[in-house]
Write a protein that holds these residues in place. Structure first.
Motif, PDB file in Angstrom:
ATOM      1  N   VAL A 115       7.171   7.186   8.995  1.00  0.00           N
ATOM      2  CA  VAL A 115       6.323   6.025   8.700  1.00  0.00           C
ATOM      3  C   VAL A 115       5.861   6.064   7.243  1.00  0.00           C
ATOM      4  O   VAL A 115       5.897   5.064   6.526  1.00  0.00           O
ATOM      5  CB  VAL A 115       5.116   5.995   9.670  1.00  0.00           C
ATOM      6  CG1 VAL A 115       4.078   4.975   9.222  1.00  0.00           C
ATOM      7  CG2 VAL A 115       5.594   5.690  11.089  1.00  0.00           C
ATOM      8  N   GLY A 116       5.472   7.256   6.797  1.00  0.00           N
ATOM      9  CA  GLY A 116       4.900   7.395   5.448  1.00  0.00           C
ATOM     10  C   GLY A 116       5.834   6.964   4.343  1.00  0.00           C
ATOM     11  O   GLY A 116       5.424   6.280   3.408  1.00  0.00           O
ATOM     12  N   GLU A 117       7.125   7.319   4.460  1.00  0.00           N
ATOM     13  CA  GLU A 117       8.058   7.007   3.375  1.00  0.00           C
ATOM     14  C   GLU A 117       8.259   5.489   3.241  1.00  0.00           C
ATOM     15  O   GLU A 117       8.441   4.979   2.129  1.00  0.00           O
ATOM     16  CB  GLU A 117       9.403   7.706   3.599  1.00  0.00           C
ATOM     17  CG  GLU A 117      10.196   7.222   4.793  1.00  0.00           C
ATOM     18  CD  GLU A 117      11.359   8.161   5.171  1.00  0.00           C
ATOM     19  OE1 GLU A 117      12.499   7.694   5.184  1.00  0.00           O
ATOM     20  OE2 GLU A 117      11.105   9.355   5.444  1.00  0.00           O
ATOM     21  N   VAL A 118       8.194   4.776   4.372  1.00  0.00           N
ATOM     22  CA  VAL A 118       8.340   3.315   4.322  1.00  0.00           C
ATOM     23  C   VAL A 118       7.058   2.676   3.786  1.00  0.00           C
ATOM     24  O   VAL A 118       7.092   1.777   2.935  1.00  0.00           O
ATOM     25  CB  VAL A 118       8.728   2.759   5.709  1.00  0.00           C
ATOM     26  CG1 VAL A 118       8.681   1.233   5.723  1.00  0.00           C
ATOM     27  CG2 VAL A 118      10.126   3.251   6.088  1.00  0.00           C
ATOM     28  N   LEU A 119       5.905   3.173   4.242  1.00  0.00           N
ATOM     29  CA  LEU A 119       4.642   2.627   3.725  1.00  0.00           C
ATOM     30  C   LEU A 119       4.518   2.876   2.223  1.00  0.00           C
ATOM     31  O   LEU A 119       3.992   2.032   1.491  1.00  0.00           O
ATOM     32  CB  LEU A 119       3.447   3.242   4.466  1.00  0.00           C
ATOM     33  CG  LEU A 119       3.304   2.849   5.940  1.00  0.00           C
ATOM     34  CD1 LEU A 119       2.105   3.559   6.560  1.00  0.00           C
ATOM     35  CD2 LEU A 119       3.176   1.336   6.117  1.00  0.00           C
ATOM     36  N   ASP A 120       5.020   4.031   1.763  1.00  0.00           N
ATOM     37  CA  ASP A 120       4.948   4.330   0.328  1.00  0.00           C
ATOM     38  C   ASP A 120       5.749   3.307  -0.488  1.00  0.00           C
ATOM     39  O   ASP A 120       5.302   2.856  -1.548  1.00  0.00           O
ATOM     40  CB  ASP A 120       5.474   5.739   0.041  1.00  0.00           C
ATOM     41  CG  ASP A 120       4.458   6.805   0.440  1.00  0.00           C
ATOM     42  OD1 ASP A 120       3.284   6.455   0.680  1.00  0.00           O
ATOM     43  OD2 ASP A 120       4.854   7.993   0.525  1.00  0.00           O
ATOM     44  N   VAL A 121       6.933   2.939   0.029  1.00  0.00           N
ATOM     45  CA  VAL A 121       7.738   1.921  -0.654  1.00  0.00           C
ATOM     46  C   VAL A 121       6.981   0.593  -0.682  1.00  0.00           C
ATOM     47  O   VAL A 121       6.945  -0.116  -1.697  1.00  0.00           O
ATOM     48  CB  VAL A 121       9.114   1.761   0.044  1.00  0.00           C
ATOM     49  CG1 VAL A 121       9.825   0.502  -0.418  1.00  0.00           C
ATOM     50  CG2 VAL A 121       9.988   2.989  -0.212  1.00  0.00           C
ATOM     51  N   MET A 122       6.336   0.259   0.424  1.00  0.00           N
ATOM     52  CA  MET A 122       5.589  -1.005   0.505  1.00  0.00           C
ATOM     53  C   MET A 122       4.369  -0.990  -0.423  1.00  0.00           C
ATOM     54  O   MET A 122       4.024  -2.007  -1.031  1.00  0.00           O
ATOM     55  CB  MET A 122       5.150  -1.278   1.943  1.00  0.00           C
ATOM     56  CG  MET A 122       6.340  -1.563   2.870  1.00  0.00           C
ATOM     57  SD  MET A 122       5.861  -1.546   4.582  1.00  0.00           S
ATOM     58  CE  MET A 122       4.712  -2.931   4.607  1.00  0.00           C
ATOM     59  N   LYS A 123       3.725   0.172  -0.532  1.00  0.00           N
ATOM     60  CA  LYS A 123       2.571   0.282  -1.443  1.00  0.00           C
ATOM     61  C   LYS A 123       3.008   0.076  -2.889  1.00  0.00           C
ATOM     62  O   LYS A 123       2.342  -0.624  -3.654  1.00  0.00           O
ATOM     63  CB  LYS A 123       1.919   1.663  -1.305  1.00  0.00           C
ATOM     64  CG  LYS A 123       1.054   1.795  -0.075  1.00  0.00           C
ATOM     65  CD  LYS A 123       0.503   3.215   0.057  1.00  0.00           C
ATOM     66  CE  LYS A 123       0.079   3.442   1.503  1.00  0.00           C
ATOM     67  NZ  LYS A 123      -0.264   4.855   1.776  1.00  0.00           N
ATOM     68  N   ALA A 124       4.147   0.699  -3.247  1.00  0.00           N
ATOM     69  CA  ALA A 124       4.650   0.549  -4.615  1.00  0.00           C
ATOM     70  C   ALA A 124       4.986  -0.915  -4.892  1.00  0.00           C
ATOM     71  O   ALA A 124       4.704  -1.437  -5.979  1.00  0.00           O
ATOM     72  CB  ALA A 124       5.880   1.434  -4.815  1.00  0.00           C
ATOM     73  N   LEU A 125       5.551  -1.578  -3.900  1.00  0.00           N
ATOM     74  CA  LEU A 125       5.903  -2.989  -4.049  1.00  0.00           C
ATOM     75  C   LEU A 125       4.640  -3.840  -4.248  1.00  0.00           C
ATOM     76  O   LEU A 125       4.603  -4.735  -5.095  1.00  0.00           O
ATOM     77  CB  LEU A 125       6.661  -3.432  -2.804  1.00  0.00           C
ATOM     78  CG  LEU A 125       7.305  -4.803  -2.810  1.00  0.00           C
ATOM     79  CD1 LEU A 125       8.308  -4.925  -3.955  1.00  0.00           C
ATOM     80  CD2 LEU A 125       7.991  -5.064  -1.473  1.00  0.00           C
ATOM     81  N   ALA A 126       3.617  -3.526  -3.481  1.00  0.00           N
ATOM     82  CA  ALA A 126       2.342  -4.243  -3.615  1.00  0.00           C
ATOM     83  C   ALA A 126       1.773  -4.046  -5.018  1.00  0.00           C
ATOM     84  O   ALA A 126       1.317  -4.991  -5.661  1.00  0.00           O
ATOM     85  CB  ALA A 126       1.360  -3.754  -2.561  1.00  0.00           C
ATOM     86  N   LYS A 127       1.828  -2.822  -5.501  1.00  0.00           N
ATOM     87  CA  LYS A 127       1.311  -2.513  -6.842  1.00  0.00           C
ATOM     88  C   LYS A 127       2.073  -3.247  -7.926  1.00  0.00           C
ATOM     89  O   LYS A 127       1.525  -3.607  -8.969  1.00  0.00           O
ATOM     90  CB  LYS A 127       1.438  -1.002  -7.110  1.00  0.00           C
ATOM     91  CG  LYS A 127       0.167  -0.235  -6.855  1.00  0.00           C
ATOM     92  CD  LYS A 127       0.086   1.012  -7.743  1.00  0.00           C
ATOM     93  CE  LYS A 127      -1.141   1.810  -7.342  1.00  0.00           C
ATOM     94  NZ  LYS A 127      -0.794   3.097  -6.743  1.00  0.00           N
ATOM     95  N   SER A 128       3.374  -3.490  -7.674  1.00  0.00           N
ATOM     96  CA  SER A 128       4.195  -4.155  -8.682  1.00  0.00           C
ATOM     97  C   SER A 128       3.888  -5.646  -8.767  1.00  0.00           C
ATOM     98  O   SER A 128       4.433  -6.345  -9.612  1.00  0.00           O
ATOM     99  CB  SER A 128       5.681  -3.948  -8.361  1.00  0.00           C
ATOM    100  OG  SER A 128       6.086  -4.833  -7.322  1.00  0.00           O
ATOM    101  N   GLY A 129       3.030  -6.147  -7.847  1.00  0.00           N
ATOM    102  CA  GLY A 129       2.604  -7.539  -7.938  1.00  0.00           C
ATOM    103  C   GLY A 129       3.295  -8.486  -6.978  1.00  0.00           C
ATOM    104  O   GLY A 129       3.107  -9.701  -7.059  1.00  0.00           O
ATOM    105  N   MET A 130       4.093  -7.955  -6.064  1.00  0.00           N
ATOM    106  CA  MET A 130       4.786  -8.811  -5.092  1.00  0.00           C
ATOM    107  C   MET A 130       3.775  -9.476  -4.158  1.00  0.00           C
ATOM    108  O   MET A 130       2.803  -8.856  -3.746  1.00  0.00           O
ATOM    109  CB  MET A 130       5.766  -7.961  -4.275  1.00  0.00           C
ATOM    110  CG  MET A 130       6.511  -8.708  -3.184  1.00  0.00           C
ATOM    111  SD  MET A 130       7.599 -10.015  -3.791  1.00  0.00           S
ATOM    112  CE  MET A 130       8.961  -9.051  -4.456  1.00  0.00           C
ATOM    113  N   THR A 131       4.016 -10.742  -3.850  1.00  0.00           N
ATOM    114  CA  THR A 131       3.248 -11.446  -2.820  1.00  0.00           C
ATOM    115  C   THR A 131       3.781 -10.999  -1.470  1.00  0.00           C
ATOM    116  O   THR A 131       4.977 -11.106  -1.213  1.00  0.00           O
ATOM    117  CB  THR A 131       3.432 -12.968  -2.974  1.00  0.00           C
ATOM    118  OG1 THR A 131       3.140 -13.336  -4.328  1.00  0.00           O
ATOM    119  CG2 THR A 131       2.526 -13.724  -2.013  1.00  0.00           C
TER     120      THR A 131
END
Ligand code: ADP
Ligand code: MG
Length: 243
Positions: free
Chosen positions: A175-191
């Motif tokens: 779960v963590g590795e997928v959430l980490d990718v999603m967190k990075a995406l959120a930080k990059s400014g994705m809606t």
């Protein structure tokens, strides 16, 4: 970025269900919205309307100025602009990872194979899995498959990313590795609009949390508001059950 107005969706088979009831919400560019609510409350139906996997009976959805419910609207373009990641990874099983990432780029985005492959390798690098470009999905772990699925959506340069319980089918250690990718995406400014039961993710990453019940948005607010001082009784009940 996303304007949803008075959306109503009914299903008639096997019996009539009013799955979305006057759902109205507005999502800013770069905003991360987490949608929570009990099973059957309409969360998936809501997301599926946002990229035209379901077509509502009434209401409007405008994404980046485009009325995606308009009759002349190109459904493949909508799905390129509004990426979606599902609980089940939905990769093409007979294609290798690289082909999974290039096919839609070539057919929908009209990129050359070389351009598509460069983009694919860049995104595979971003989700930490570039060395697996030549394997079939079944040779990957669930967490790796889900990261490939995220990379595949991102290859289209979407304006919005939708996630429908992206970690629910994963073994806990992935779960963590997928959430980490999603967190990075959120930080990059994705809606992003994310349906999840991962309340840690909601607290840490969401700009706004929406609580749905019986096809309606019953409450929305910041994570601080939501987890410290929810107002609606049904929200309180739901949070008591899951926290
Ligand atoms: P959630 O994702 O919050 O669990 P859903 O959006 O999947 O809820 O479902 C909302 C309601 O619509 C449920 O009652 C569900 O049974 C019904 N529903 C969803 N999809 C369909 C469908 N394709 N056909 C009939 N009923 C459906
Ligand atoms: Mg669902």
């Amino acid at each position: 970025m996303i304007h949803v107005n008075k959306l109503n969706k009914y299903f008639y088979v096997p019996h009539e269900i009013h799955a979305l009831r006057d759902v109205t919400t507005h999502i800013h560019e770069g905003e991360v919205v987490v949608v929570i609510g009990p099973s059957g409350s309409g969360k998936s139906t809501f997301l599926r309307c946002l990229n035209r996997l379901e077509y509502p009976q009434s209401g409007s959805i405008v994404i980046d100025g485009v009325d995606i419910l308009a009759k002349g609207c190109n459904i493949n373009e909508v799905r390129a602009e509004v990426g979606m990641v599902f609980q089940s990874f939905n990769l093409f099983p007979h294609k290798n990872v690289l082909d999974n990432l290039t096919m839609a780029q070539i057919t929908v985005r009209k990129r050359s194979r070389k351009q598509a492959e460069e983009k694919a390798m860049e995104l595979l690098g971003k989700v930490g899995i570039a060395e697996k470009y030549n394997v079939k999905p079944e040779q990957l772990s669930g967490g790796q498959q889900q990261r490939v699925a995220i990379a595949r959506s991102l290859c289209m340069d979407p304006k919005v990313m939708l996630f429908d319980e992206p970690t629910s089918a994963l073994d806990p250690e992935m779960v963590g590795e997928v959430l980490d990718v999603m967190k990075a995406l959120a930080k990059s400014g994705m809606t992003m609009v994310v349906v999840t039961h991962e309340m840690g993710f909601a607290r840490e990453v969401a700009d706004r949390v929406i609580f749905m019940d019986q096809g309606q948005i019953l409450e929305e607010g910041t994570p601080e508001h939501f987890f410290a001082a929810p107002e609606n009784e049904r929200t309180k009940d739901f949070l008591r059950q899951i926290l």
